[in-house]
Design an enzyme around this catalytic site. Structure first.
Site, PDB file in Angstrom:
ATOM      1  N   ALA A  69      -5.105  14.409  11.190  1.00  0.00           N
ATOM      2  CA  ALA A  69      -5.748  13.339  10.421  1.00  0.00           C
ATOM      3  C   ALA A  69      -4.686  12.471   9.764  1.00  0.00           C
ATOM      4  CB  ALA A  69      -6.677  13.949   9.375  1.00  0.00           C
ATOM      5  N   ASN A  70      -5.083  11.559   8.920  1.00  0.00           N
ATOM      6  CA  ASN A  70      -4.125  10.753   8.155  1.00  0.00           C
ATOM      7  C   ASN A  70      -4.701  10.496   6.767  1.00  0.00           C
ATOM      8  OD1 ASN A  70      -5.584   8.085   8.155  1.00  0.00           O
ATOM      9  ND2 ASN A  70      -5.421   8.428  10.363  1.00  0.00           N
ATOM     10  N   ARG A  71      -3.943   9.833   5.925  1.00  0.00           N
ATOM     11  CA  ARG A  71      -4.303   9.719   4.503  1.00  0.00           C
ATOM     12  C   ARG A  71      -5.237   8.556   4.176  1.00  0.00           C
ATOM     13  NH1 ARG A  71      -1.319  13.355   1.846  1.00  0.00           N
ATOM     14  NH2 ARG A  71       0.706  13.917   2.744  1.00  0.00           N
TER      15      ARG A  71
ATOM     16  N   ALA B  96      -7.751   3.525   9.979  1.00  0.00           N
ATOM     17  CA  ALA B  96      -6.439   4.047  10.371  1.00  0.00           C
ATOM     18  C   ALA B  96      -6.673   4.953  11.581  1.00  0.00           C
ATOM     19  CB  ALA B  96      -5.811   4.818   9.221  1.00  0.00           C
TER      20      ALA B  96
END
Ligand code: C5P
Length: 223
Positions: free
Chosen positions: A29-31, A95
């Protein structure tokens, strides 16, 4: 829907991160929090548009008045976007993971003495570039560039590479506190130049961006 500068328009917004499964219990995942994308969807509703929000996994409530499509992976998001077009405006604020792994069907087990697993990454489809080049391309295609250095240079390069009309560039280095934070410092990069906005709330960035896009659409139709 409310009467406003985007009455009669369909706006599609992507927001949040994507989750790329490694196996049934793990993911990459990402932030991204989804705050900016969700604020843009809400601002488009306030401007009178019909809004479809395609959201990766976030903890935010659905903005009122949008059709919300929830997705997990980049490929899910890609398919969802294709299903909801055509639109007048596409804003890719998500994102999206650039890569995924070929997910294992069963949980990868740790075994005594066995080597750690290695993963090879596969490229995900580029949603923004695909929408920009589609035969039913929205009139305005807007992307985001989250960078930790050379923010504007990367945004200019991205604008050309992805054939979009506008890139909203922001600095997501830890010092800037943009990822997950409530404020954003945006630079609008178009073919005609760069406009840097002062630091303001993500809601204010959203409202100004939507006002600007409505204006660009009106002008291009008057011309
Ligand atoms: O090249 P980069 O991933 O930094 O570009 C960011 C922009 O491209 C964002 O608008 C993002 O939503 C979009 N994007 C996309 N599909 C991908 C990767 C990025 O739509 N696979």
């Amino acid at each position: 829907a409310a009467k406003g500068p985007l009455s009669g328009r369909h706006v599609v917004v992507t927001s949040g991160p994507t989750h790329e499964a490694i196996d049934p219990v793990r993911y990459i995942a990402n932030r991204s929090s989804g705050k900016q994308g969700h604020a843009i969807a809400a601002a488009a509703v306030a401007a009178g548009a019909r809004v479809t929000l395609i959201s990766g996994p976030v903890t935010l409530p659905d903005p009122a008045g949008c059709d919300v499509v929830r997705v997990e992976s980049a490929r899910d998001m890609f398919a969802a976007v294709a299903r909801v077009l055509p639109a007048d405006i596409f804003i890719g604020a998500a994102a999206v993971a650039d890569w995924r792994v070929e997910a294992a069907a069963d949980k990868i087990k740790k075994r005594q003495g066995a080597a750690a697993p290695t993963f090879s990454l596969v490229e995900n489809p580029d949603i923004l570039a695909t929408v920009s080049r589609a035969s039913n391309r929205p009139r305005l295609v807007v992307g985001f560039a989250a960078e930790t250095r050379d923010v504007i240079a990367h945004a200019k390069e991205k604008l050309l590479r992805k054939d979009c009309d506008l890139i909203i560039a922001n600095d997501v280095s830890e010092a800037a506190g943009v990822f997950g934070g409530d404020a954003n410092e945006a630079h609008l990069v178009s073919r005609s130049g760069v406009e840097s906005w002062p630091r303001m709330s993500k809601e204010a960035v959203a409202a100004q961006l939507i006002a600007r896009l409505a204006d660009i659409l009106d002008r291009s139709e008057a011309a």
